[in-house]
Design an enzyme around this catalytic site. Structure first.
Site, short mmCIF file in Angstrom:
data_model
loop_
_atom_site.label_atom_id
_atom_site.label_comp_id
_atom_site.label_asym_id
_atom_site.label_seq_id
_atom_site.Cartn_x
_atom_site.Cartn_y
_atom_site.Cartn_z
N TYR A 142 0.59 14.73 2.80
CA TYR A 142 0.85 13.30 2.60
C TYR A 142 1.95 12.88 3.57
CZ TYR A 142 1.91 9.06 -0.22
OH TYR A 142 2.12 7.78 -0.67
N LYS A 172 -3.29 12.46 4.32
CA LYS A 172 -3.22 11.09 3.82
C LYS A 172 -2.17 10.44 4.69
CE LYS A 172 -1.55 8.53 -0.31
NZ LYS A 172 -1.29 7.32 0.39
O1 MN9 Z 1 0.42 5.05 0.50
C1 MN9 Z 1 0.97 2.87 -0.25
N1 MN9 Z 1 2.25 2.93 0.39
C2 MN9 Z 1 3.37 3.01 -0.30
C3 MN9 Z 1 0.12 4.03 0.05
O2 MN9 Z 1 3.40 3.16 -1.50
C4 MN9 Z 1 4.64 2.95 0.49
C5 MN9 Z 1 0.23 1.62 0.23
O3 MN9 Z 1 -0.94 1.51 -0.54
C6 MN9 Z 1 1.08 0.37 0.09
O4 MN9 Z 1 1.56 0.23 -1.22
C7 MN9 Z 1 0.29 -0.89 0.46
C8 MN9 Z 1 1.11 -2.14 0.36
O5 MN9 Z 1 2.10 -2.15 1.35
O6 MN9 Z 1 -0.23 -0.74 1.74
#
Ligand code: MN9
Length: 311
Positions: A142, A172
């Site tokens: 990740y 990821k």
């Molecule tokens: O990894 C999420 N990133 C964080 C996934 O949590 C920092 C994203 O899904 C974000 O929440 C999304 C909104 O900025 O892109």
């Protein structure tokens, strides 16, 4: 592509919020409804106890209970990724073993963020320690530098990991560096699967040829993103751009109200209350709720948000 990675994800993987009671304890009974809603909205998988699920704020026992409950509720209808990253690699290994024992499809892990890994061999060795807990489960590293502060060269990692991490399936990838993401897709003869994690840039990731996406906003705006992907696949680029712009506007509102804490509140707005965030995230206040709902209404959010599955 090795046997471990034979099934590649096509479509959206949501990172569910961990539902909590007012006292911060986990609202286990709500998990079934969350999973049913994801299934009925066309979601292909779940990434549990990650950033969105507040995994790093939970005890190991809570993480195990939440993961097992999500896996049971998914009942093989959704692929389940369990995030096992922890500041102690030994705890992470135990979480990995638990995920395997309870029937998860994949594990994924960030690396410790207090003592940060400095080198790619260090990254590989640390991941090997975690993977030893779940030798039958494909592992996704990740990569989320904005939260971990770890930003090693992911192309070099994939090139060097081949042969050393037999269960590594891919990354990821949550960062806006699209050229680097694309290079990773082709690293090590394209052996690895790259799942993109910045929802507000999904269209850009589609343009690189990717087709698997993991994110938080797929919990409450799945119809919008499915329309975006469909438009792109049909060659309707302008329509896809309009959908992405809506997502960008939505994320601007989310950021205005503090990110994750605001997103968890949005679940109550769509009719699937997941409770508040727990500390150290700052609890969401009622006046913010009213003001954010108004902002979201102004961009039409309630016309294209996720529809809650009623039992
Ligand atoms: O990894 C999420 N990133 C964080 C996934 O949590 C920092 C994203 O899904 C974000 O929440 C999304 C909104 O900025 O892109």
């Amino acid at each position: 592509m090795n046997d471990m990675t034979a099934t590649r994800i096509q479509g959206l993987v949501a990172a569910p919020f961990t539902p909590m009671h007012a006292d911060g304890s986990i609202h286990t009974e709500r998990i079934h409804e969350i999973v049913q809603t994801l299934i009925s909205n066309g979601i292909k998988g779940m990434f549990v106890c990650g950033s969105t699920g507040e995994g790093p704020s939970m005890t190991t026992a809570e993480r195990m209970e939440a993961a097992a409950t999500f896996i049971r509720a998914a009942d093989k209808k959704l692929k389940v990724f369990v995030h096992v990253g922890h500041n102690s690699l030994q705890e992470a290994q135990q979480l990995a073993a638990h995920a395997q024992e309870h029937g998860a499809d994949f594990i994924s892990a960030t690396l410790p963020t207090y003592f940060k890994i400095q080198t790619i061999p260090g990254l590989i060795d640390s991941l090997a320690t975690i993977a030893a807990g779940a030798p039958r489960l494909p592992l996704f590293y990740y990569n989320i530098p904005a939260l971990t502060g770890i930003s090693l060269d992911m192309v070099a990692f994939l090139e060097q990991a081949a042969g050393k991490l037999p269960t590594l399936a891919g990354i990821k990838y949550t960062a806006p560096f699209m050229h680097d993401f694309q290079a990773c897709m082709h690293a090590s003869e394209g052996r690895y699967e790259l799942l993109y994690g910045t929802d507000e840039m999904l269209l850009s990731a589609l343009a690189t040829g990717s087709h698997g996406f993991i994110g938080s906003t797929y919990n409450f705006a799945a119809p919008l993103y499915l329309e975006l992907i469909q438009a792109f696949n049909d060659g309707q680029l302008q329509k896809a751009q309009q959908c992405q712009l809506r997502s960008v506007e939505m994320v601007r509102i989310i950021v205005k109200y503090g990110g994750l804490r605001a997103q968890k509140a949005m679940m109550r707005m769509i009719g699937l209350d997941c409770g508040n965030v727990r500390l150290p995230l700052q609890p969401f206040e009622e006046n913010e709720y009213i003001s954010m709902e108004k902002d979201l209404r102004a961009i039409g959010f309630f016309d294209w948000c996720t529809r809650v599955a009623k039992p």
